[in-house]
Write an enzyme that holds these catalytic residues in place. Sequence first.
Site, PDB file in Angstrom:
ATOM      1  N   SER A 183      16.912  16.735  27.166  1.00  4.77           N
ATOM      2  CA  SER A 183      16.368  15.911  26.092  1.00  4.77           C
ATOM      3  C   SER A 183      15.480  14.771  26.570  1.00  4.77           C
ATOM      4  O   SER A 183      14.652  14.292  25.806  1.00  4.77           O
ATOM      5  CB  SER A 183      17.499  15.381  25.210  1.00  4.77           C
ATOM      6  OG  SER A 183      18.511  14.786  25.971  1.00  4.77           O
ATOM      7  N   HIS A 211      17.218  21.108  21.366  1.00  4.50           N
ATOM      8  CA  HIS A 211      15.763  20.938  21.380  1.00  4.50           C
ATOM      9  C   HIS A 211      15.003  22.255  21.522  1.00  4.50           C
ATOM     10  O   HIS A 211      13.784  22.257  21.624  1.00  4.50           O
ATOM     11  CB  HIS A 211      15.350  19.980  22.505  1.00  4.50           C
ATOM     12  CG  HIS A 211      15.900  18.602  22.328  1.00  4.50           C
ATOM     13  ND1 HIS A 211      15.327  17.676  21.503  1.00  4.50           N
ATOM     14  CD2 HIS A 211      17.000  18.009  22.843  1.00  4.50           C
ATOM     15  CE1 HIS A 211      16.026  16.557  21.521  1.00  4.50           C
ATOM     16  NE2 HIS A 211      17.060  16.740  22.326  1.00  4.50           N
ATOM     17  N   LYS A 243      16.915  18.286  14.230  1.00  7.31           N
ATOM     18  CA  LYS A 243      15.683  18.193  15.015  1.00  7.31           C
ATOM     19  C   LYS A 243      14.625  19.106  14.392  1.00  7.31           C
ATOM     20  O   LYS A 243      14.069  18.747  13.373  1.00  7.31           O
ATOM     21  CB  LYS A 243      15.995  18.454  16.471  1.00  7.31           C
ATOM     22  CG  LYS A 243      16.701  17.193  17.030  1.00  7.31           C
ATOM     23  CD  LYS A 243      17.534  17.334  18.226  1.00  7.31           C
ATOM     24  CE  LYS A 243      18.209  15.987  18.492  1.00  7.31           C
ATOM     25  NZ  LYS A 243      19.393  16.085  19.314  1.00  7.31           N
TER      26      LYS A 243
HETATM   27  C1  LIG Z   1      20.590  15.256  19.553  1.00  8.44           C
HETATM   28  C2  LIG Z   1      21.469  16.020  20.483  1.00  8.44           C
HETATM   29  C3  LIG Z   1      22.835  16.204  20.222  1.00  8.44           C
HETATM   30  C4  LIG Z   1      23.517  15.509  19.084  1.00  8.44           C
HETATM   31  O1  LIG Z   1      23.208  16.080  17.880  1.00  8.44           O
HETATM   32  P1  LIG Z   1      23.345  15.215  16.568  1.00  8.44           P
HETATM   33  O2  LIG Z   1      23.306  16.203  15.475  1.00  8.44           O
HETATM   34  O3  LIG Z   1      22.205  14.263  16.564  1.00  8.44           O
HETATM   35  O4  LIG Z   1      24.669  14.500  16.659  1.00  8.44           O
HETATM   36  C5  LIG Z   1      23.557  17.018  21.063  1.00  8.44           C
HETATM   37  N1  LIG Z   1      22.990  17.591  22.142  1.00  8.44           N
HETATM   38  C6  LIG Z   1      21.699  17.413  22.448  1.00  8.44           C
HETATM   39  C7  LIG Z   1      21.120  18.062  23.662  1.00  8.44           C
HETATM   40  C8  LIG Z   1      20.895  16.609  21.644  1.00  8.44           C
HETATM   41  O5  LIG Z   1      19.634  16.400  21.953  1.00  8.44           O
END
Ligand SMILES: *Cc1c(COP(=O)(O)O)cnc(C)c1O
Length: 397
Positions: A183, A211, A243
């Site tokens: 990320s 992602h 996302k």
């Molecule tokens: C954003 C993210 C999460 C958390 O997800 P949320 O729905 O925002 O709680 C978990 N793992 C990764 C790799 C992320 O980028």
Amino acid sequence: MPPDRSLDARLAPRLAQLKAQDRYRTRRVISGGHGVHAVVDGRKLLNFCSNDYLGLATHPKVLAAAQAALGEGCGSTASPLLGGHNRHHRALEDALASATGYPRALLFTSGWAANLGVLRALLGRNDVLIADELNHASLIDGGRLSGAHYRRVAHADLAGFAAALAAAPHPAQRLVVTDSVFSMDGDLAPLTELRALTRHAGASLMVDDAHGFGVLGAHGGGIVEHLDMGDLRPEIYVATLGKSLGSAGAFVAGSETLIEYLVQRARSWVFSTAPPPALSAAALAALQIVQGEPERRRHLHALIARFRARAAEAGLPLMPSLTPIQPLVIGRDADALAASARLMEAGYWVAAIRPPTVPEGTARLRITLSAAHGTAEVDGLVHALRDAVRVPAEVAV
Ligand SMILES: *Cc1c(COP(=O)(O)O)cnc(C)c1O
């Protein structure tokens, strides 16, 4: 006077220390919609720090689906086992399972809840969790919560993963877990190789595709489709809906048995109110766009290529990322903050990422591209970056 032992008196010096270290975090308030043209603290900015990679958070069909479902009620009113499981949830779970090629999928309220729930449910004190050092914080916390032995492996180091697998006591359950797209770096995990390693060792593999889902693969199916893993896909697949799907929540995909086990044992699922059904209806509409409009992905990947080519011409040292996450490592925290502030003055919103989110000395600008951006906007960003990322004053002298 006796010393002040109040909670605030203990916290205040810690806050002061964060400020002194340039590690203090603040929020900005967005108003007037949150597409790529965001009004931030009252100023109109071009947004290059959102994870809305396909521009679906503001898509009319996604909003219409949410509004229609909202007519049936707002909250889900209960945890899934107590009557909170709604037809919108079920329709989304079925669609997510088929989009990812797994027999079943289970919705969670967030990616954070999914990772904690899965790791805590699957692992115990006699088990071993083998994890990439750059994994998302929720995977780290989930691993700690599970009580399993935690083996941290250098980033994407296959020899390190192999050694950790070989060193783990044999009767123990061993689970390798990795982000698919990292990320804060944007690079990809060597998932095909990890799958071969875990199969050979009789261990399991879990991937967090937060992602990658929606962005990677010809149909947006994520890392598994991108790498054409077929039957060799990881046993446990996690992705989020907040996302590229522009909604909120997350899901775990896997076998019938895995999902049934999570229904019995994943505490963050069992003991938490099911997500608002309207968010699932929105995510389902977004998934249909992900699958039905590949041109969005093509435009995004063309923008990524263009940004990288222009940035290279401008002498900007990007990391080896082919995903919408395009970090520019600055180094010192204060320099990254200053660059982000200069960009804001120029009308661009790019977040500065500092430790402990990234390793010491690697503070960076985390630029994220979206299919909602245009080519002129990306060219403008490169121009602004060149001006913003100046050599620190004391080095230039
Ligand atoms: C954003 C993210 C999460 C958390 O997800 P949320 O729905 O925002 O709680 C978990 N793992 C990764 C790799 C992320 O980028």
